[in-house]
Motif scaffolding. Structure first.
Motif, short mmCIF file in Angstrom:
data_model
loop_
_atom_site.label_atom_id
_atom_site.label_comp_id
_atom_site.label_asym_id
_atom_site.label_seq_id
_atom_site.Cartn_x
_atom_site.Cartn_y
_atom_site.Cartn_z
N ASN A 127 0.65 -1.34 -0.04
CA ASN A 127 -0.03 -0.09 -0.02
C ASN A 127 0.83 1.20 0.00
N MET A 128 0.86 2.02 -1.24
CA MET A 128 1.43 3.33 -1.18
C MET A 128 0.55 4.27 -1.99
N PRO A 129 1.04 5.65 -1.75
CA PRO A 129 0.02 6.52 -2.39
C PRO A 129 0.62 6.73 -3.80
N VAL A 130 -0.03 7.69 -4.71
CA VAL A 130 0.20 7.72 -5.92
C VAL A 130 -0.18 6.54 -7.08
N LYS A 131 0.88 5.63 -6.72
CA LYS A 131 0.70 4.32 -7.57
C LYS A 131 0.94 3.32 -6.36
N GLY A 132 0.02 2.20 -6.27
CA GLY A 132 -0.02 1.28 -5.50
C GLY A 132 1.19 0.20 -5.61
N GLY A 133 1.56 -0.71 -4.57
CA GLY A 133 2.73 -1.68 -4.96
C GLY A 133 2.23 -2.67 -6.03
N VAL A 134 0.83 -2.95 -5.75
CA VAL A 134 0.58 -4.16 -6.69
C VAL A 134 0.32 -3.69 -8.08
N GLN A 135 -0.09 -2.31 -8.45
CA GLN A 135 -0.08 -1.72 -9.57
C GLN A 135 1.22 -1.69 -10.12
N ALA A 136 1.88 -1.22 -9.42
CA ALA A 136 3.37 -0.79 -9.99
C ALA A 136 4.11 -2.30 -10.39
N LEU A 137 3.87 -3.30 -9.49
CA LEU A 137 4.43 -4.55 -9.72
C LEU A 137 3.61 -5.18 -11.14
N GLU A 138 2.63 -5.21 -11.32
CA GLU A 138 1.96 -5.57 -12.49
C GLU A 138 2.63 -4.69 -13.85
N GLU A 139 2.90 -3.68 -13.82
CA GLU A 139 3.46 -2.87 -14.71
C GLU A 139 5.15 -3.21 -15.03
N ILE A 140 5.71 -3.57 -13.90
CA ILE A 140 7.01 -4.06 -13.90
C ILE A 140 7.18 -5.29 -14.64
N LYS A 141 6.40 -6.31 -14.36
CA LYS A 141 6.25 -7.52 -14.75
C LYS A 141 5.79 -7.70 -16.38
N ALA A 142 5.27 -6.66 -16.77
CA ALA A 142 4.56 -6.68 -18.12
C ALA A 142 5.60 -5.90 -18.91
N ASP A 143 6.62 -5.31 -18.51
CA ASP A 143 7.79 -4.73 -19.36
C ASP A 143 8.85 -5.60 -19.55
N GLU A 144 9.10 -6.06 -20.75
CA GLU A 144 9.91 -7.09 -21.07
C GLU A 144 11.65 -6.80 -20.36
N GLY A 145 11.72 -5.50 -20.34
CA GLY A 145 13.18 -5.15 -19.88
C GLY A 145 13.27 -5.08 -18.31
N LEU A 146 12.23 -5.16 -17.60
CA LEU A 146 12.13 -5.30 -16.13
C LEU A 146 11.70 -6.66 -15.53
N ARG A 147 10.97 -7.24 -16.17
CA ARG A 147 10.27 -8.41 -15.58
C ARG A 147 11.15 -9.18 -14.94
N ASP A 148 12.37 -9.39 -15.41
CA ASP A 148 13.03 -10.51 -14.55
C ASP A 148 13.89 -10.07 -13.38
N ILE A 149 13.75 -8.84 -13.09
CA ILE A 149 14.12 -8.22 -11.76
C ILE A 149 13.17 -9.09 -10.65
N PRO A 150 13.92 -9.75 -9.73
CA PRO A 150 13.05 -10.10 -8.55
C PRO A 150 12.28 -9.35 -7.85
N ALA A 151 11.03 -9.55 -7.62
CA ALA A 151 10.40 -8.52 -6.72
C ALA A 151 9.60 -9.16 -5.85
N VAL A 152 9.97 -8.49 -4.45
CA VAL A 152 9.53 -8.96 -3.06
C VAL A 152 8.31 -8.01 -2.70
N MET A 153 7.44 -8.37 -2.50
CA MET A 153 6.01 -7.57 -1.63
C MET A 153 6.35 -7.70 -0.36
N LEU A 154 6.20 -6.24 0.12
CA LEU A 154 6.01 -6.33 1.66
C LEU A 154 4.67 -5.69 2.08
N SER A 155 4.03 -6.42 3.08
CA SER A 155 2.85 -5.94 3.72
C SER A 155 2.53 -6.24 4.97
N THR A 156 1.72 -5.74 5.78
CA THR A 156 1.42 -5.91 7.08
C THR A 156 0.20 -7.20 6.74
#
Length: 170
Positions: free
Chosen positions: A77-106
């Protein structure tokens, strides 16, 4: 030093290596400080860039003057653009999708965990309630990273919380 996927390097063996480049997307200043302090206690050489929302994360990742990180930690949960939305865009980007992404949440609600994995998270970490718990969790994340465990995650294994670390579960 020789290491294999089955024998990841111990933190003390990493001092000769390039630092691990990490981006932390976290809007809460106390959580930022906790993350950085816990990271220092892991003895893993690292460089941390902190951004405060998902849009800043995407802007940083797309900035060609910045080196690609080895791993990104994204608050759910973050302002402006949330973590899940950012994650979705990262994984849809061919140049970024292979970067390991760790979600943090309470949150540890199954629907939140499932949503993060559906959007491409490599790991889902429930934020710990203690400093020592955060250190243990980060050590586990790095161990999984070096063992190439963040490739093709198994969901039961890749939901990490302070409770299952302290019990010794995988």
């Amino acid at each position: 030093m020789i290491s294999s996927e089955n024998n990841p390097p111990a933190p003390e063996e990493l001092n000769d290596k390039e630092p691990l480049r990490i981006i932390l997307a976290e809007d809460d200043a106390e959580d930022q400080e906790l993350f950085v302090d816990a990271l220092e206690q892991t003895d893993v050489p690292s460089e941390v860039t902190i951004v405060e929302n998902g849009q800043e994360l995407l802007d940083n990742l797309r900035d060609e003057t910045q080196p690609d990180p080895d791993m990104i930690f994204i608050d759910f949960n973050m302002p402006v653009k949330g973590g899940v939305q950012a994650l979705e865009e990262i994984k849809a980007d061919e140049g970024l999708r292979d970067i390991p992404a760790v979600m943090l949440s309470t949150w540890d609600h199954p629907s939140a965990v499932e949503d993060a994995f559906e959007k491409g998270a490599d790991l889902y970490v429930q934020k710990p309630s203690s400093f020592s718990g955060f250190v243990l969790i980060l050590k586990k994340v790095f161990l999984l990273h070096w063992a190439k465990g963040l490739l093709g995650p198994v969901r039961k294994l890749f939901f990490v919380s302070e409770k299952n670390i302290s019990r010794g579960d995988s």
